[in-house]
Motif scaffolding. Structure first.
Motif, short mmCIF file in Angstrom:
data_model
loop_
_atom_site.label_atom_id
_atom_site.label_comp_id
_atom_site.label_asym_id
_atom_site.label_seq_id
_atom_site.Cartn_x
_atom_site.Cartn_y
_atom_site.Cartn_z
N THR A 100 0.85 -1.19 0.00
CA THR A 100 0.00 0.00 0.00
C THR A 100 0.88 1.23 0.00
N VAL A 101 0.61 2.14 -0.92
CA VAL A 101 1.37 3.39 -1.01
C VAL A 101 0.74 4.41 -0.07
N LEU A 102 1.51 4.92 0.87
CA LEU A 102 1.03 5.93 1.80
C LEU A 102 1.09 7.30 1.16
N ASP A 103 0.22 8.18 1.61
CA ASP A 103 0.14 9.52 1.04
C ASP A 103 1.14 10.46 1.70
N VAL A 104 1.60 11.42 0.93
CA VAL A 104 2.35 12.56 1.45
C VAL A 104 1.65 13.81 0.95
N ASN A 105 1.95 14.93 1.55
CA ASN A 105 1.31 16.19 1.19
C ASN A 105 1.97 16.75 -0.07
N ASP A 106 1.66 16.13 -1.21
CA ASP A 106 2.34 16.51 -2.45
C ASP A 106 1.43 17.18 -3.47
N ASN A 107 0.19 17.51 -3.09
CA ASN A 107 -0.73 18.21 -3.98
C ASN A 107 -1.24 19.47 -3.32
N PRO A 108 -1.24 20.58 -4.05
CA PRO A 108 -1.76 21.82 -3.47
C PRO A 108 -3.28 21.81 -3.48
N PRO A 109 -3.91 22.60 -2.61
CA PRO A 109 -5.35 22.78 -2.74
C PRO A 109 -5.64 23.54 -4.04
N ILE A 117 -5.10 12.69 0.74
CA ILE A 117 -6.10 12.09 1.61
C ILE A 117 -5.75 12.37 3.07
N GLY A 118 -6.72 12.09 3.94
CA GLY A 118 -6.49 12.21 5.38
C GLY A 118 -6.22 13.64 5.81
N ASN A 119 -5.31 13.78 6.76
CA ASN A 119 -4.98 15.10 7.29
C ASN A 119 -4.39 16.05 6.25
N PHE A 120 -3.91 15.51 5.15
CA PHE A 120 -3.33 16.36 4.11
C PHE A 120 -4.39 17.12 3.32
N THR A 121 -5.67 16.85 3.58
CA THR A 121 -6.74 17.56 2.87
C THR A 121 -7.35 18.68 3.70
N VAL A 122 -6.83 18.95 4.88
CA VAL A 122 -7.35 20.04 5.71
C VAL A 122 -6.98 21.35 5.05
N ILE A 123 -8.01 22.11 4.65
CA ILE A 123 -7.81 23.36 3.90
C ILE A 123 -8.28 24.52 4.76
N ASN A 129 -4.75 27.36 1.88
CA ASN A 129 -3.55 26.61 2.18
C ASN A 129 -3.98 25.35 2.88
N ASN A 130 -3.17 24.34 2.84
CA ASN A 130 -3.43 23.20 3.71
C ASN A 130 -2.18 22.97 4.52
N ILE A 131 -2.36 23.10 5.80
CA ILE A 131 -1.24 23.02 6.74
C ILE A 131 -1.43 21.75 7.55
N PHE A 132 -0.43 20.91 7.55
CA PHE A 132 -0.46 19.68 8.32
C PHE A 132 0.62 19.75 9.38
N VAL A 133 0.22 19.58 10.61
CA VAL A 133 1.13 19.63 11.76
C VAL A 133 1.92 20.95 11.74
N GLY A 134 1.23 22.04 11.38
CA GLY A 134 1.84 23.35 11.44
C GLY A 134 2.87 23.64 10.36
N VAL A 135 3.02 22.76 9.38
CA VAL A 135 4.01 22.96 8.32
C VAL A 135 3.28 23.45 7.07
N PRO A 136 3.62 24.63 6.55
CA PRO A 136 2.94 25.11 5.34
C PRO A 136 3.19 24.16 4.16
N HIS A 137 2.23 24.15 3.25
CA HIS A 137 2.32 23.30 2.08
C HIS A 137 3.51 23.71 1.23
N PRO A 138 4.23 22.77 0.65
CA PRO A 138 5.41 23.12 -0.15
C PRO A 138 5.10 23.96 -1.38
N PHE A 139 3.84 23.95 -1.86
CA PHE A 139 3.48 24.74 -3.03
C PHE A 139 3.13 26.17 -2.65
#
Length: 172
Positions: free
Chosen positions: A47-56, A87-93, A135-145
């Motif tokens: 199973t491939v796990l998700d990373v925060n690699d897509n911008p909103p 997916i998951g917490n990476f979709t919090v906008i 923006n979607n911020i996960f664990v207080g880290v701004p999105h790379p985009f």
């Protein structure tokens, strides 16, 4: 490892190219071993796990809205919406207005634009052009985009709030 390099025993599964959960979220393959006499195989599911690699992404380049003049403070106008392919917490906008905050407010979590102060169409504008960022911020880290922006056009609709005035010459 044999001296001629023909045999390499490893406990690791290594990808030969990048994997992307949004493209393919799982892989199935067989791992077989052979010792010269016996062979054993095992099916592996990866199973491939998700990373925060897509911008909103906003669902519209320009959001068109309207509201009557003199609506009360906190009157809901409409929603600005964005989506994220993760997916998951990476979709919090989150949403934030960049201008127009003297007349409008936006809910940081839902994107609901509301009236923040009395708006009178006659002395004020009949069209407000707002900039909104997401923006979607996960664990207080701004999105790379970085921050993504869109435009909101809010038309202020006239209500009958002024008495008619006679503007012609006075006659007796």
């Amino acid at each position: 490892r044999e001296q001629d390099g023909s045999i390499e025993i490893s406990r690791d599964v290594v990808t030969l190219s990048n994997v992307d959960r949004e493209f393919r979220n799982s892989y199935q393959f067989d791992v077989c071993v052979f010792d010269g006499i016996f062979e054993g195989c095992l099916q592996v599911s990866l199973t491939v796990l998700d990373v925060n690699d897509n911008p909103p992404i906003f669902t519209a380049a320009i959001f068109y809205m309207s509201v009557n003049e003199h609506e009360p403070v906190l009157f809901p106008i409409d929603y600005v919406t964005a989506t994220d392919a993760d997916i998951g917490n990476f979709t919090v906008i989150t949403y934030n207005l960049l201008n127009g905050t003297e007349h409008f407010s936006i809910d940081i979590d839902t994107g609901l634009l509301s009236v923040a102060a009395d708006i009178d169409r006659e002395p004020d504008n009949n069209l407000f052009i707002l900039r909104v960022q997401t923006n979607n911020i996960f664990v207080g880290v701004p999105h790379p985009f970085g921050v993504i922006t869109s435009t909101i056009h809010v038309s202020i609709l006239d209500i009958n709030d002024n008495r008619p005035q006679y503007m012609g010459p006075l006659t007796h």
